[in-house]
Write a protein that holds these residues in place. Structure first.
Motif, PDB file in Angstrom:
ATOM      1  N   UNK A  70      -8.285 -10.577   1.148  1.00 30.74           N
ATOM      2  CA  UNK A  70      -8.939  -9.034   1.213  1.00 30.74           C
ATOM      3  C   UNK A  70      -9.370  -8.657  -0.411  1.00 30.74           C
ATOM      4  N   UNK A  71     -10.075  -7.979  -0.413  1.00 35.57           N
ATOM      5  CA  UNK A  71     -10.860  -7.464  -1.672  1.00 35.57           C
ATOM      6  C   UNK A  71     -10.648  -5.883  -1.419  1.00 35.57           C
ATOM      7  N   UNK A  72      -9.777  -5.073  -2.247  1.00 37.40           N
ATOM      8  CA  UNK A  72      -9.664  -3.603  -2.148  1.00 37.40           C
ATOM      9  C   UNK A  72     -10.681  -2.927  -3.219  1.00 37.40           C
ATOM     10  N   UNK A  73     -11.704  -2.271  -2.604  1.00 35.16           N
ATOM     11  CA  UNK A  73     -12.357  -1.315  -3.641  1.00 35.16           C
ATOM     12  C   UNK A  73     -12.473   0.276  -3.172  1.00 35.16           C
ATOM     13  N   UNK A  95      -7.456  -6.634  -6.152  1.00 40.07           N
ATOM     14  CA  UNK A  95      -7.571  -5.353  -6.237  1.00 40.07           C
ATOM     15  C   UNK A  95      -8.618  -5.000  -7.385  1.00 40.07           C
ATOM     16  N   UNK A  96      -9.161  -3.704  -7.094  1.00 41.78           N
ATOM     17  CA  UNK A  96      -9.980  -3.265  -8.084  1.00 41.78           C
ATOM     18  C   UNK A  96      -9.154  -2.577  -9.173  1.00 41.78           C
ATOM     19  N   UNK A  97      -9.610  -2.522 -10.289  1.00 35.33           N
ATOM     20  CA  UNK A  97      -8.775  -1.589 -11.544  1.00 35.33           C
ATOM     21  C   UNK A  97      -8.830  -0.011 -11.235  1.00 35.33           C
ATOM     22  N   UNK A  98      -7.791   0.388 -11.574  1.00 35.35           N
ATOM     23  CA  UNK A  98      -6.669   0.019 -11.872  1.00 35.35           C
ATOM     24  C   UNK A  98      -5.947  -0.321 -10.886  1.00 35.35           C
TER      25      UNK A  98
END
Ligand SMILES: NC(=O)c1ccc[n+]([C@@H]2O[C@H](COP(=O)([O-])OP(=O)(O)OC[C@H]3O[C@@H](n4cnc5c(N)ncnc54)[C@H](O)[C@@H]3O)[C@@H](O)[C@H]2O)c1
Length: 382
Positions: A70-73, A95-98
């Motif tokens: 998964x990609x979390x934005x 995971x997106x920053x931060x």
């Protein structure tokens, strides 16, 4: 035939669609589903990519058996619950920053990923950009001499965030670049700022990071500036680099200038000889979209079971610095010393997978070649 990595994306707001576009075209990756509780945003993405499954309940994507990464934005406060649930469900996680809202959350995510043998990557996008890779190459080769200090400015009007201040929103880019160049964790941070527009949410901050050997970095972040500025200066004892990310082609210029104090001088004219003005030059940079390289790196790490350049521990270091900056803000800019009584945690020590040290960016051949035609301009909005 090699099995494809199947991916789902949380968040179809501003940044999510850029990740979706990049993941869509990646070899070895099959984007299967997108999830956003905002039905209109979810439907908009599904209209652009009709083969994607549109989901509104995060639990449904977490439980999806045919999705293994998964990609979390999504907004920062949802990073930890979504990442924790995804990792516990056995999914590799980007995971997106931060990375999260606290270092405890980061530590827990790192622990779960390590126990389950999953890839945990944080999107420190600039580490994948051609100018930053070039700067790191130049500095590490010793071309600028001894690095003296770094000064960074990331300023523009808006985009105002409600859940994080400007330091947590914009400074992660500068911090990730600075840590990558210097290869060490700061001993102290101090930060001053003010909230002018949204109460309690600082829209302008000035941060200083103190490093061993008298080196320091300053980071100015603002959502309240009339002009957009994305500029970093790296000052060495022999040469200096100016990195202007808003330039289309000539993003880096290396100045052969230095000042050497002569041991003796009798006249003012002689004193001037201690200034050295040489040529300046602009290195050639391959046009590549950093976000594409970051997405590709995530897929490569899953395929090869290797640690990302920006893994969970790098995300944790970033959060420790941001926590220190927030503590300093509360103390009206007094320094927050890492590992002392006014600091919460000692600087991280190197630790195997995704260590606290910064190796030179390791680029996979495939990551470099296939992003060639993409533009790098998307980072101008970061
Ligand atoms: N790497 C970069 O350069 C860069 C640039 C911009 C933003 N970001 C990061 O990307 C993230 C998102 O930022 P944005 O500007 O796109 O925010 P945004 O507010 O525009 O979009 C967030 C989206 O997430 C959705 N969302 C909220 N909770 C959700 C959940 N539980 N499951 C699925 N979707 C959910 C919202 O409905 C919204 O559509 C932030 O962490 C931000 O820091 C990174």
């Amino acid at each position: 035939m090699k099995k494809q990595v199947t991916v789902g994306v949380f968040g179809c707001g501003y940044w999510g669609p850029l990740l979706i576009r990049n993941l869509k075209g990646l070899p070895g990756c099959q984007l299967k589903a997108v999830c956003d509780p905002d039905v209109a945003r979810m439907k908009h993405i599904c209209a652009l990519y009709p083969d994607l499954e549109g989901i509104t309940a995060s639990q449904q994507l977490i439980a999806a058996r045919d999705v293994n990464a998964v990609v979390i934005a999504t907004p920062v406060k949802s990073h930890y619950p979504l990442a924790k649930a995804s990792l516990l469900a056995g999914k590799h996680t980007f995971i997106e920053k931060p990375m999260a809202t606290s270092s405890q959350e980061c530590e827990e995510l790192i622990d779960i990923a390590e126990r389950k043998g999953l890839v945990l990557m944080v999107d420190h996008t600039f580490l994948y950009s051609a100018p930053v890779r070039k700067i790191v190459e130049i500095v590490h080769a010793g071309d600028i001499g001894e690095l003296r200090y770094i000064n960074s400015r990331r300023l523009n009007l808006g985009l105002f965030q409600k859940d994080v201040n400007v330091a947590w929103d914009l400074a992660p880019h500068d911090i990730s670049i600075i840590l990558h160049i210097l290869g060490e964790f700061p001993t102290a941070v101090n930060c001053q700022g003010n909230a002018h527009v949204t109460p309690q949410v600082e829209d302008v901050t000035n941060m200083s990071l103190v490093f061993p050997h008298k080196r320091f970095a300053t980071i100015q972040s603002s959502w309240l500036e009339p002009r957009k500025i994305r500029e970093m200066t790296i000052v060495g004892s022999r040469r200096m680099i100016v990195y202007d990310d808003l330039q289309t082609h000539e993003k880096i210029r290396i100045y052969d200038v230095r000042v050497e104090r002569p041991p003796h001088y009798d006249t003012f004219a002689e004193f001037h000889y201690s200034y050295h003005y040489g040529d300046s030059y602009i290195p050639y940079l391959q046009q590549e979209e950093p976000l594409n390289l970051a997405c590709r790196h995530f897929i490569d790490c899953i395929e090869t079971n290797s640690a990302p350049i920006s893994g969970g521990r790098h995300g944790l270091e970033m959060i420790r610095i941001l926590e220190g900056a927030s503590a300093s803000l509360k103390m009206n800019g007094a320094p927050f010393i890492f590992g002392s009584t006014n600091g919460s945690t000692p600087a991280p020590t190197p630790n195997g997978n995704g260590s606290g040290h910064y190796p030179k960016p390791k680029r996979t051949r495939s990551a470099v070649s296939s992003a060639r035609d993409a533009t790098a301009g998307v980072l101008e909005n970061a």
